[in-house]
Scaffold this motif. Structure first.
Motif, PDB file in Angstrom:
ATOM      1  N   ALA A 292     -31.372 -34.053   6.248  1.00 17.45           N
ATOM      2  CA  ALA A 292     -31.516 -33.542   7.864  1.00 17.45           C
ATOM      3  C   ALA A 292     -30.620 -34.254   7.941  1.00 17.45           C
ATOM      4  O   ALA A 292     -30.325 -35.590   8.202  1.00 17.45           O
ATOM      5  CB  ALA A 292     -32.657 -34.250   7.593  1.00 17.45           C
ATOM      6  N   GLN A 293     -30.005 -33.813   9.442  1.00 12.00           N
ATOM      7  CA  GLN A 293     -28.411 -34.353  10.458  1.00 12.00           C
ATOM      8  C   GLN A 293     -29.210 -35.727  11.214  1.00 12.00           C
ATOM      9  O   GLN A 293     -30.020 -35.508  11.317  1.00 12.00           O
ATOM     10  CB  GLN A 293     -27.625 -33.231  11.318  1.00 12.00           C
ATOM     11  N   PRO A 294     -28.549 -36.582  11.093  1.00  6.32           N
ATOM     12  CA  PRO A 294     -29.206 -37.627  12.203  1.00  6.32           C
ATOM     13  C   PRO A 294     -28.729 -37.457  13.505  1.00  6.32           C
ATOM     14  O   PRO A 294     -28.140 -36.322  14.132  1.00  6.32           O
ATOM     15  CB  PRO A 294     -27.972 -38.866  12.242  1.00  6.32           C
ATOM     16  N   GLU A 295     -30.265 -37.424  13.735  1.00  7.46           N
ATOM     17  CA  GLU A 295     -30.282 -36.654  15.663  1.00  7.46           C
ATOM     18  C   GLU A 295     -29.913 -38.020  16.680  1.00  7.46           C
ATOM     19  O   GLU A 295     -30.046 -39.779  16.303  1.00  7.46           O
ATOM     20  CB  GLU A 295     -31.634 -37.115  15.500  1.00  7.46           C
ATOM     21  N   HIS A 296     -29.303 -38.075  17.424  1.00  3.72           N
ATOM     22  CA  HIS A 296     -28.727 -39.048  18.890  1.00  3.72           C
ATOM     23  C   HIS A 296     -29.105 -38.568  20.229  1.00  3.72           C
ATOM     24  O   HIS A 296     -29.517 -37.717  20.558  1.00  3.72           O
ATOM     25  CB  HIS A 296     -27.361 -38.975  18.619  1.00  3.72           C
TER      26      HIS A 296
END
Length: 126
Positions: A29-33
């Motif tokens: 999962a890609q980090p969310e910003h």
């Protein structure tokens, strides 16, 4: 009302109810910003990715997913009650845009083409 999840880059991620949406790249999962109130993930130009939607609530629910304003596939339903075996489960993974015609389907993989920073939008000074 069913949720419409717009992962990015234009509208950010929209959450209604007990839903979770993740952008998956290389199995992670890609980090969310959060930038200017929008939930985003960083684009990796040229990389292929998938979108994983998980329902954490109870019951039978349907959802659509849009990416860059385009519907990804037909509406998908999940059933946590076990009454509809065809819709069993809490999770659905979208691997690309799906076009359907007369019982056949063709999937075009999701692939980052560029970033908004490359287009001159957002992204700091200089």
């Amino acid at each position: 009302e069913r949720p419409v999840l717009r992962p990015w880059p234009s509208a950010g991620m929209v959450r209604q109810g007990d839903w979770e949406l993740e952008v998956i790249l290389n199995g992670e999962a890609q980090p969310e910003h959060v930038i200017d109130g929008h939930h985003i993930v960083e684009a990796r130009p040229g990389a292929k990715f998938s979108i994983e939607v998980t329902f954490h609530g109870e019951g039978t629910c349907a959802f659509d997913v849009e990416l860059d304003g385009k519907k990804v596939d037909a509406m998908h339903a999940v059933d946590t009650t076990g009454q509809a075996p065809r819709m069993a489960g809490r999770k659905h993974i979208y691997a690309g845009f799906v076009k359907r015609n007369e019982g056949q389907a063709i999937t075009s993989e999701f692939q980052y083409s560029h970033t908004r920073v490359e287009e001159g939008e957002g992204g700091g000074e200089g």
